[in-house]
Design an enzyme around this catalytic site. Structure first.
Site, PDB file in Angstrom:
ATOM      1  CE  LYS A 148     -18.900  -7.052  39.146  1.00  0.00           C
ATOM      2  NZ  LYS A 148     -18.007  -8.257  39.599  1.00  0.00           N
TER       3      LYS A 148
ATOM      4  CE1 TYR B 163      -6.925  -7.814  37.117  1.00  0.00           C
ATOM      5  CE2 TYR B 163      -7.562  -6.599  38.870  1.00  0.00           C
ATOM      6  CZ  TYR B 163      -8.253  -7.175  37.612  1.00  0.00           C
ATOM      7  OH  TYR B 163      -9.315  -7.189  37.285  1.00  0.00           O
TER       8      TYR B 163
ATOM      9  CD  GLU C 293     -14.060 -13.572  37.879  1.00  0.00           C
ATOM     10  OE1 GLU C 293     -14.640 -13.280  37.372  1.00  0.00           O
ATOM     11  OE2 GLU C 293     -12.930 -12.539  38.295  1.00  0.00           O
TER      12      GLU C 293
ATOM     13  NE  ARG D  97     -15.217  -3.586  36.682  1.00  0.00           N
ATOM     14  CZ  ARG D  97     -15.504  -4.897  36.835  1.00  0.00           C
ATOM     15  NH1 ARG D  97     -14.889  -5.202  38.620  1.00  0.00           N
ATOM     16  NH2 ARG D  97     -15.221  -5.394  35.719  1.00  0.00           N
TER      17      ARG D  97
ATOM     18  NE  ARG E  71      -8.846 -10.944  34.525  1.00  0.00           N
ATOM     19  CZ  ARG E  71     -10.489 -10.122  35.054  1.00  0.00           C
ATOM     20  NH1 ARG E  71     -11.130 -10.032  33.838  1.00  0.00           N
ATOM     21  NH2 ARG E  71     -10.055 -10.562  36.085  1.00  0.00           N
TER      22      ARG E  71
ATOM     23  CE  LYS F 155     -17.811  -7.190  33.513  1.00  0.00           C
ATOM     24  NZ  LYS F 155     -16.467  -7.992  33.009  1.00  0.00           N
TER      25      LYS F 155
ATOM     26  CE  LYS G 273      -8.988 -10.025  41.239  1.00  0.00           C
ATOM     27  NZ  LYS G 273     -10.681 -10.098  39.854  1.00  0.00           N
TER      28      LYS G 273
ATOM     29  NE  ARG H 252     -11.521  -3.834  34.701  1.00  0.00           N
ATOM     30  CZ  ARG H 252     -11.793  -5.222  35.082  1.00  0.00           C
ATOM     31  NH1 ARG H 252     -12.363  -6.292  34.024  1.00  0.00           N
ATOM     32  NH2 ARG H 252     -11.745  -5.517  36.220  1.00  0.00           N
TER      33      ARG H 252
END
Length: 380
Positions: free
Chosen positions: A186, A271, A333, A169, A273, A199, A365, A171
């Site tokens: 990951k 989202y 988490e 991914r 966080r 990760k 997710k 980010r």
């Protein structure tokens, strides 16, 4: 964290970094009321906010604990929970009694005090004029673009729990990727094998993401860029040979996977966080994600990101209702990195047993978004 002192003691104490955390502290608020710095006062007069100055010792701990933009490994025990919207405030308040809020958006807070002190000309930080702070004091927008191919090969591998199945991914933090973008991988490993899922990540400027995905930005070019960057900014710690080797391995392996599996931007999660963590101590860390949504990166019937030479969806393209799904719960988490035989803190156990959390083993997710937004391919 040491007791707060006014900025006039900044250089005398050798203080090097400003960290914004969430917790009530009367001494700081008393000092703040006496200051004549309107900008500083307007930002920080929330009853939950205080500013703590990190000393040289803490800066050394930060240097050891984080390699800034280098490859970073995370090996933790993680448990995930769903939280109903009506319970979010209570859960957040419960955690905040034990852990401060930890902001991850380093591009906005890195060097905050040094910049202000430099503008004053006398080494004293007079306030935060000209500096942009996140609009949300205790949370920040987090965007993750997941890569996969038209067959959802990475999705199916993780669904089957194939050995060393990966997720890749891109980010960034904030509404738009204007600074560094983190390329993350990951790797899934079953706990019964004695190995932990890992990760890893490294950072690239946003302008280099498309050339990297196209395999035009090679490691040779990236190494030259890193060396030039450190040579230009003498404030940064030079990247060691071991760090470069680690970044090179991750950089080349991810790029090789992108090319061989024909990976492209497929799904994005967005989202807000709120991360809770004692600075420089990852033994207990919590993250609470709210306003979670997943969306399709490549619009139906339109050109793909790859065709447009983009690495995320064109914001000007309308989003059809079938191309987005909004998750009805918050996701909590709880990440523990404790020594062998060390039990979780009592407050963690009490929170889990409070009835406000619903444990969801290994909730993803990415997996949820693929199953909802690509049902036909996900069931093949």
């Amino acid at each position: 964290m040491r007791v707060f002192r006014p900025p006039r003691t900044f250089h005398r104490l050798g203080l090097t970094r400003l960290t914004i955390v969430i917790r009530s502290t009367r001494p700081f608020l008393v000092w703040l009321r006496k200051t004549r710095q309107p900008a500083l006062h307007a930002v920080l007069t929330s009853p939950l906010c205080y500013v703590a100055w990190a000393s040289k010792k803490e800066a050394a701990l930060k240097k050891k604990a984080s390699e800034r933009d280098g490859a970073q490994d995370f090996v933790r025990t993680t448990r995930k929970y769903w939280v109903s919207p009506e319970d979010v405030s209570g859960v957040k308040q419960n955690i905040a009694q034990h852990l401060p809020v930890f902001l991850v958006e380093r591009e906005r807070v890195k060097g905050l005090v040094e910049a202000a002190a430099g503008e004053s000309g006398d080494g004293v930080a007079p306030g935060f004029a000209g500096l942009t702070l996140p609009s949300h004091a205790d949370s920040q927008m987090t965007n993750s673009v997941y890569l996969d191919n038209v067959h959802l090969e990475l999705y199916h591998a993780r669904l089957k729990k194939a050995p060393r199945a990966i997720a890749i991914r891109l980010r960034w933090y904030g509404p738009a990727p204007t600074g560094s973008v983190y390329v993350e991988r990951k790797t899934h490993r079953e706990s019964w094998t004695g190995e932990e899922s890992v990760k890893e990540r490294f950072a690239l400027p946003a302008a280099y993401i498309v050339p990297y995905l196209q395999c035009k930005h090679t490691w040779e070019k990236e190494e030259s860029r890193l060396r030039a960057q450190h040579a230009k900014n003498d404030r940064e710690r030079p990247t060691s040979g071991a760090e470069l080797k680690k970044i090179k391995t991750l950089f080349t392996e991810v790029q090789r996977a992108i090319e061989s599996k024909q990976l492209q931007p497929t799904l994005r999660t967005v989202y807000m966080r709120t991360a809770f963590q004692v600075p420089y101590d990852a033994s207990v860390r919590c993250s609470l994600d709210t306003s979670l949504a997943m969306l399709v990166e490549n619009p139906a019937g339109g050109p793909s990101c790859t065709a447009l030479e983009r690495w995320y969806r064109d914001p000007s393209v309308p989003l059809h209702r079938t191309e987005v799904t909004r998750f009805p719960h918050a996701v909590l988490e709880i990440k523990l990195a404790l020594g062998e035989g060390v039990a979780a803190p009592d407050w963690v156990n009490e929170l889990v047993a409070s009835g406000a959390l619903t444990e969801v083993h290994k909730f993803s997710k990415f997996m949820h978004g693929c199953a909802v937004l690509f049902p036909d391919t996900a069931q093949e």
